[in-house]
Scaffold this motif. Structure first.
Motif, short mmCIF file in Angstrom:
data_model
loop_
_atom_site.label_atom_id
_atom_site.label_comp_id
_atom_site.label_asym_id
_atom_site.label_seq_id
_atom_site.Cartn_x
_atom_site.Cartn_y
_atom_site.Cartn_z
N UNK A 222 0.82 -1.22 0.00
CA UNK A 222 0.00 0.00 0.00
C UNK A 222 0.85 1.27 0.00
N UNK A 230 1.88 9.18 -6.18
CA UNK A 230 2.29 10.58 -6.06
C UNK A 230 3.45 10.90 -6.99
N UNK A 249 -5.49 7.47 -13.66
CA UNK A 249 -6.14 8.65 -13.08
C UNK A 249 -6.09 9.83 -14.05
N UNK A 252 -8.99 9.57 -16.28
CA UNK A 252 -10.26 9.22 -15.63
C UNK A 252 -11.39 10.16 -16.05
N UNK B 141 -7.64 -1.20 1.45
CA UNK B 141 -7.84 -0.40 0.24
C UNK B 141 -6.80 0.69 0.13
N UNK B 142 -6.26 0.91 -1.05
CA UNK B 142 -5.45 2.11 -1.21
C UNK B 142 -6.38 3.33 -1.17
N UNK B 144 -6.08 6.42 -2.02
CA UNK B 144 -6.18 7.27 -3.21
C UNK B 144 -7.06 6.64 -4.28
N UNK B 145 -7.09 5.31 -4.28
CA UNK B 145 -7.89 4.63 -5.29
C UNK B 145 -9.39 4.82 -5.00
N UNK B 148 -10.42 8.10 -6.16
CA UNK B 148 -10.60 8.11 -7.61
C UNK B 148 -11.93 7.51 -8.02
N UNK B 149 -12.27 6.37 -7.39
CA UNK B 149 -13.54 5.72 -7.71
C UNK B 149 -14.70 6.66 -7.35
N UNK B 151 -14.60 9.92 -7.26
CA UNK B 151 -14.63 10.99 -8.26
C UNK B 151 -15.33 10.50 -9.52
N UNK B 152 -14.96 9.28 -9.94
CA UNK B 152 -15.56 8.78 -11.18
C UNK B 152 -17.08 8.64 -11.04
N UNK B 156 -17.86 12.43 -12.18
CA UNK B 156 -17.86 12.27 -13.63
C UNK B 156 -19.16 11.62 -14.12
N UNK B 163 -15.55 17.64 -8.16
CA UNK B 163 -14.41 16.75 -7.98
C UNK B 163 -13.18 17.47 -7.43
N UNK B 263 -2.07 13.02 0.14
CA UNK B 263 -2.52 12.27 -1.03
C UNK B 263 -3.94 12.68 -1.41
N UNK B 266 -4.10 15.97 -3.02
CA UNK B 266 -3.59 15.94 -4.40
C UNK B 266 -4.65 15.44 -5.36
N UNK B 267 -5.39 14.38 -4.96
CA UNK B 267 -6.41 13.83 -5.86
C UNK B 267 -7.53 14.83 -6.08
#
Lengths: 290, 321
Positions: A222, A230, A249, A252, B141-142, B144-145, B148-149, B151-152, B156, B163, B263, B266-267
């Motif tokens: 992880x 990053x 990403x 995305x 779970x990561x 950041x992932x 992302x999910x 956000x999608x 989106x 977002x 993180x 950043x996303x």
């Protein structure tokens, strides 16, 4: 072998759903990592095998999907499934090697600190204390920002944050072991210190490390993924699962979700499997619960 | 008590000093900041001049001494990129991060404590098993992932939440806050959920373990025997005693949230100090990185100290030597 099959450990293992699911997931990943190149036709690193005509194909169950690429393709026509198989290799390699390195260094320092005590002990443990008051991800991020990207550098950063937990655990058990009669007897018998540590103390402090080491592989996968996401982890030439997510990403917002979602599912299944199995091990190896 | 506080204060100063040495050494062995400040076509004389101005031609101990004295005088250097004091840049962005971290923490606690109490009180029930499997998934779970999910799906695909960014802010005592406007709330939901998941899972597991431990104690049986309602037994008698490990973890988790906020920010392009750190790493903006690290080290040291004090207040049995 029959001894193992009849053991209490194996008996409990067969009755624990989480142990079976966890080890099945781990075995699946071990297989995928070892057999990966034979399972897919395309080598995602070989530019000659990529075809731009195949780029941005959705997964096979969506309109426009191509049965050749069941999880779809990315912008260079790279098969997402093949990228995951190759990426999991890098992620798992980093997790395992960094775990072994952390375990070796941490155990050694813990044995030294516990056995000799005094100033050596204080120095090692104060460093450990300071380090433990900061989140691992931040220390790793800081180290990576200073040394730059690279698989070797990720390994160094992970080892630098990972040794502490072993050192503390081993020091604690060493302190209680050296009080026991068998160590005292070995000392009286005139065995040299390094032999007492290696032959008598070490085997008796290893059990708690098994659980820590198991879970740590997942943690490292992880952390590595976060660093690579990053942009301060592995280089683009060696994309781990985390870097695949980062690359996905970037596209995305155009709705191309499959290039980033599936590598994430892979990380999740891998780490979930490790954690499930680690939980089972903790319950089995923790004598307090029995 | 006073002696203990004094000892801790000395310890904290020592930790910060060690951190300053490490940060200084790491920073001086990597890259040459002189190329961040001179133009690309600078002559050798100009480079030498800039080097002298930055103090880079001094020996390492002298450089460290200058670094330390200026830190202590509150001079944290200027960003190479923004040409502004690095401290100002970070302080400007700090409220956004604090806001995100606190909302995430509140969310984690609000979900984790009731679920943890339930799972600890009914360890065999099917719902508890689902809760525990979910929490294990949460730490696998990561983060950041997940962001992302989210956000999608929400930005989106369905277009329910924005977002990126902070949305409308209201200024209170000179601090800009998002949580006081509706638009700000819609912006903070996704990043806060993303950030809170791991912490939620960990607090849940600790609460459950604490409740299971407490459940075996005599005072719980007594509370049941005297006819207290189930809710009173669980929350007034059980949870209160199960909370001690939660408080320790709470401090650690606050630190983790600040770290992982880099993180998440950043996303979601959340304009906090975490995003500034990552941007500064990309741009090799050394003064900003240094100030961020020293400031965060100070925050962590203070949090750890407060946790120890609270620990002592809620459980007087713990004697601090």
């Amino acid at each position: 072998m029959t001894g193992f099959l009849a053991s209490e450990f194996f008996h409990n293992y067969r009755r624990s759903a989480s142990a079976i699911i966890g080890s099945a997931l781990m075995a699946a990943f071990a297989f995928a990592v070892l057999a990966g190149p034979f399972l897919v036709a395309q080598d995602p690193y070989d530019i000659a095998s990529l075809n731009l005509m195949d780029s941005y194909k959705p997964p096979v169950w969506l309109p426009g999907g191509d049965p050749q690429f069941w999880l779809g393709t990315d912008g260079q026509g790279r098969d997402v499934w093949a990228s995951i198989l190759y990426g999991a290799r890098i992620s798992l390699f980093i997790g395992l090697v960094a775990m072994v390195a952390s375990c070796t260094i941490g155990t050694l320092l813990g044995l030294i600190a516990g056995f000799y005590g005094g100033i050596v002990d204080s120095v090692i443990m104060r460093i450990a204390d300071i380090q433990l008051s900061f989140p691992s991800i931040l220390i790793a991020l800081f180290l990576m920002s200073a040394v730059g990207t690279g698989v070797d550098k990720v390994l160094i950063a992970l080892t630098a944050v990972g040794w502490v937990v072993y050192a503390r655990t081993v020091r604690g058990s060493t302190l209680s072991e050296i009080e026991k009669e068998y160590v005292q007897a070995a000392k009286v018998a005139g065995l040299p210190n390094h032999k007492i540590i290696r032959k008598h103390v070490l085997p008796n402090v290893l059990t708690p490390l098994i659980v820590i080491a198991t879970i740590q592989v997942g943690t490292f996968v992880l952390i590595e993924a976060s660093l690579s996401f990053l942009g301060v982890g592995v280089p683009i030439t060696q994309p781990s699962l985390g870097l695949l997510i980062k690359n996905g990403f970037d596209v995305l917002f155009s709705g191309l979700w499959w290039t980033s979602v599936f590598p994430g599912v892979a990380i999740m299944m891998l780490v979930f499997g490790i954690n499930l199995f680690g939980d089972f091990l903790r319950d089995e190896l923790n004598p307090r619960l029995k | 008590m006073l002696g203990y506080l004094l000892k801790r204060l000395i310890q904290m100063t020592l930790v910060l000093w060690v951190v300053s040495v490490i940060v200084f050494l790491m920073m001086s062995f990597t890259g040459d900041p002189v190329f961040m400040v001179v133009p690309i076509d600078a002559s050798d004389a100009e480079i030498a001049q800039a080097r002298r101005l930055l103090g880079l031609d001094d020996s390492l101990p002298v450089q460290y001494w200058k670094f330390l004295t200026s830190l202590l005088q509150g001079d944290f250097g200027r960003s190479y990129v923004f040409r502004q004091p690095a401290m100002t840049l970070i302080l400007e962005r700090m409220p956004a991060t604090v806001e995100l971290v606190l909302v995430a923490m509140a969310l984690a606690i609000a979900v984790a404590i009731p679920l943890g109490v339930y799972a600890g009180a009914n360890p065999q029930s099917r719902i508890s098993r689902v809760i525990m499997a979910g929490s294990l998934l949460g730490i696998s779970l990561p983060g950041f992932w997940i962001g992302m999910v989210l956000i999608y799906l929400f930005a989106v695909h369905w277009g329910i939440f924005p977002s990126s960014g902070r949305g409308d802010t209201v200024e209170i005592f000179g601090i800009r806050l998002s949580i006081l406007t509706w638009d700000g709330w819609t912006h903070i939901v996704l990043p806060a959920v993303t950030l809170s998941l791991a912490t939620m899972a960990i607090i849940l597991r600790i609460t459950r373990a604490g409740m299971m431990e407490v459940g075996r104690q005599d005072f719980m049986k007594f509370a049941r025997a005297k006819g207290a309602t189930r809710g009173d037994v669980l929350y007034k008698h059980g949870l209160k005693n199960a909370l001690i490990p939660v408080v320790t973890i709470f401090g650690l988790q606050l630190g983790d949230l600040i770290a992982f906020a880099t993180i998440t920010e950043t996303i979601f392009s959340w304009p906090g100090m975490g995003k500034l750190l990552i941007d500064s790493i990309y741009r090799a903006d050394r003064p900003v990185i240094v100030v961020y690290l020293m400031l965060v080290a100070l925050i962590f040291v203070v949090i750890n100290f407060l946790v120890d004090v609270i620990y002592m207040l809620i459980d007087p049995r713990i004697r601090l030597k």
